[in-house]
Design a protein around this motif. Sequence first.
Motif, PDB file in Angstrom:
ATOM      1  N   ASN A   1      -2.203 -11.962  38.322  1.00 53.61           N
ATOM      2  CA  ASN A   1      -2.997 -10.871  38.908  1.00 53.61           C
ATOM      3  C   ASN A   1      -2.274 -10.223  40.077  1.00 53.61           C
ATOM      4  OD1 ASN A   1      -5.106 -11.248  37.161  1.00 53.61           O
ATOM      5  ND2 ASN A   1      -6.365 -12.417  38.578  1.00 53.61           N
TER       6      ASN A   1
ATOM      7  N   ARG B   1      -3.376 -12.388  46.692  1.00 54.99           N
ATOM      8  CA  ARG B   1      -4.165 -12.461  45.451  1.00 54.99           C
ATOM      9  C   ARG B   1      -4.293 -13.885  44.919  1.00 54.99           C
ATOM     10  NH1 ARG B   1      -5.330  -7.285  43.796  1.00 54.99           N
ATOM     11  NH2 ARG B   1      -4.624  -5.898  45.434  1.00 54.99           N
ATOM     12  N   ASP B   2      -5.138 -14.014  43.896  1.00 55.79           N
ATOM     13  CA  ASP B   2      -5.478 -15.370  43.457  1.00 55.79           C
ATOM     14  C   ASP B   2      -4.403 -16.051  42.623  1.00 55.79           C
ATOM     15  OD1 ASP B   2      -5.985 -13.541  41.443  1.00 55.79           O
ATOM     16  OD2 ASP B   2      -8.018 -14.213  41.008  1.00 55.79           O
TER      17      ASP B   2
ATOM     18  N   GLY C   1      -5.956  -7.090  37.446  1.00 57.64           N
ATOM     19  CA  GLY C   1      -6.191  -7.333  36.032  1.00 57.64           C
ATOM     20  C   GLY C   1      -5.724  -6.211  35.113  1.00 57.64           C
TER      21      GLY C   1
ATOM     22  N   ASP D   1     -10.212 -20.079  49.653  1.00 61.99           N
ATOM     23  CA  ASP D   1     -11.280 -19.382  48.937  1.00 61.99           C
ATOM     24  C   ASP D   1     -11.610 -20.147  47.650  1.00 61.99           C
ATOM     25  OD1 ASP D   1     -12.930 -17.775  47.482  1.00 61.99           O
ATOM     26  OD2 ASP D   1     -11.653 -16.002  47.546  1.00 61.99           O
TER      27      ASP D   1
ATOM     28  N   TYR E   1     -10.546 -16.905  33.724  1.00 61.20           N
ATOM     29  CA  TYR E   1      -9.296 -16.395  33.140  1.00 61.20           C
ATOM     30  C   TYR E   1      -8.778 -17.341  32.060  1.00 61.20           C
ATOM     31  CZ  TYR E   1      -9.102 -13.068  36.997  1.00 61.20           C
ATOM     32  OH  TYR E   1      -9.395 -12.069  37.877  1.00 61.20           O
TER      33      TYR E   1
ATOM     34  N   ARG F   1     -12.918 -18.370  39.335  1.00 62.21           N
ATOM     35  CA  ARG F   1     -12.197 -17.250  38.718  1.00 62.21           C
ATOM     36  C   ARG F   1     -11.168 -17.767  37.711  1.00 62.21           C
ATOM     37  NH1 ARG F   1     -12.315 -12.367  41.061  1.00 62.21           N
ATOM     38  NH2 ARG F   1     -10.186 -11.914  40.462  1.00 62.21           N
TER      39      ARG F   1
ATOM     40  N   ARG G   1     -11.974 -19.033  43.927  1.00 57.89           N
ATOM     41  CA  ARG G   1     -10.821 -18.871  43.026  1.00 57.89           C
ATOM     42  C   ARG G   1     -10.842 -19.921  41.913  1.00 57.89           C
ATOM     43  NH1 ARG G   1      -6.710 -17.808  48.059  1.00 57.89           N
ATOM     44  NH2 ARG G   1      -7.324 -15.644  48.387  1.00 57.89           N
TER      45      ARG G   1
ATOM     46  N   ARG H   1     -10.880 -16.727  29.007  1.00 57.91           N
ATOM     47  CA  ARG H   1     -10.730 -15.398  28.404  1.00 57.91           C
ATOM     48  C   ARG H   1      -9.359 -15.208  27.769  1.00 57.91           C
ATOM     49  NH1 ARG H   1     -10.528 -10.587  32.277  1.00 57.91           N
ATOM     50  NH2 ARG H   1     -12.296 -11.651  33.191  1.00 57.91           N
TER      51      ARG H   1
ATOM     52  N   ARG I   1     -10.131  -3.864  31.699  1.00 59.18           N
ATOM     53  CA  ARG I   1     -11.583  -3.741  31.852  1.00 59.18           C
ATOM     54  C   ARG I   1     -11.916  -2.811  32.992  1.00 59.18           C
ATOM     55  NH1 ARG I   1     -14.397  -9.182  30.767  1.00 59.18           N
ATOM     56  NH2 ARG I   1     -14.689  -9.319  33.004  1.00 59.18           N
ATOM     57  N   GLU I   2     -11.055  -2.738  33.978  1.00 57.30           N
ATOM     58  CA  GLU I   2     -11.318  -1.831  35.100  1.00 57.30           C
ATOM     59  C   GLU I   2      -9.991  -1.436  35.721  1.00 57.30           C
ATOM     60  OE1 GLU I   2     -12.415  -5.219  38.331  1.00 57.30           O
ATOM     61  OE2 GLU I   2     -13.979  -4.545  36.963  1.00 57.30           O
TER      62      GLU I   2
ATOM     63  N   ARG J   1      -2.033  -6.681  34.400  1.00 54.49           N
ATOM     64  CA  ARG J   1      -1.953  -7.889  33.557  1.00 54.49           C
ATOM     65  C   ARG J   1      -2.359  -7.557  32.113  1.00 54.49           C
ATOM     66  NH1 ARG J   1      -6.852 -10.644  35.171  1.00 54.49           N
ATOM     67  NH2 ARG J   1      -7.727  -9.433  33.458  1.00 54.49           N
TER      68      ARG J   1
END
Length: 389
Positions: A119, A114-115, A32, A156, A166, A162, A159, A169, A44-45, A35
């Motif tokens: 990302n 990754r998803d 992220g 998974d 996204y 998730r 996802r 957001r 954010r992190e 991105r």
Amino acid sequence: MDDLRRRLGELACGRRLLDATAATGGVHLVGGAVRDLLLGRVPRELDVVVEGEVLPLAAALGTAATTHERFATATVVDGDCRWDLAASRAEDYARPGALPDVRPAAIDEDLLRRDVTINAIALDLGDGRVRAVDHALEDLQAGLLRVLHDASFLDDPTRLWRIARYAARLGFELEAGTARLAVEAVAAGAAERVSGSRIGSELRLALAEPDPVAALERIAGLGLAPWLAPDRPRTEQALALLPAGEGRPDLVVLAAAIAEDEGDADQRFAGLELTAVERAVLRAAAHAPALASRALAAERPSRLARILRGVPVEAVVLAAADGASAPVARWLADLRHVGLAIDGDDLLAAGMARGPQIGRRLAATLERRLDGEIRDDREEQIADAMGGT
Ligand code: ATP
């Protein structure tokens, strides 16, 4: 793409990361954060992938490291900064939904686990090179969410949750093939294979989004939670009445989105690992429409107080959104603060015998005070409470 490293360096924690990696190769910012930098948003992190050992970089960043040797990850927290480090790895799923087998791998392969494409972009902190999976940069430009392979949601299913976040957001849409895969995965029961506790944590993440209603709308739109029926006007009306600093806005949002005909709230939320307080609020909120009718029917303030006292404020504001805005506003602004100028000691001093009647008398006097039959005056209240003894 040196511009990206410059933008990263403008963030205090990004600068420290760049300084710590100056001497080491094979360190990438991923996920992220890249991105968001490419979108001109503030990350954010900071997730960092190291081709090799994570511990030397962790040590260069600070000392307060939590390390998980098995997964070759480390988290370093120092002041306001937090860096999540992981060794570059690949994941193979023995069968859909199973926990993946993990092995060390180069960054290009790490990106493939990754998803979504947006990302799966890495910024090499050494030379500023950007590596990305196919379509990643075009998808970022076009505002599209695209999974990396056809079995992604089956491998998974979280996802799906998730992707809903996204979409809400970033205001992105699902790429046509991904939208089809999502529908197929949901039809095949993928959503039901997500454990309660993971749904609980995904729900919390959705509620922590800048626009949580939009996140719930996307979740419902994907068919992940049939018990969700987000209602933006109802939510906003309720939130507008929530007194500052009181209650939990996230619970108002969730409670407002729970489909009315979905039966027992307790059963619905069993297994989501909610706290006792959260469950109590949701249980009360499930009755907001009935609470609204009763509040509207209350002819006297004392009756309204009996109906609303002790009800969690989140449920009270939902009752307002369900039609009882006038009585709820009166309760919140005024009636709930009305008290007596006397207590049990005053009645004992006036000669009342000890016992449960003291509480009953005080409650009855408070009702008359609420109804305006007696004033905010100690003597008058004592006389009222003692009356008939
Ligand atoms: P944020 O939601 O804070 O913007 P993010 O997009 O970085 O963060 P995280 O949940 O922090 O998401 O995960 C970091 C990265 O790890 C993601 O960008 C993604 O590349 C990868 N990732 C996380 N969860 C999954 C998953 N379930 N499947 C595949 N990749 C995942």
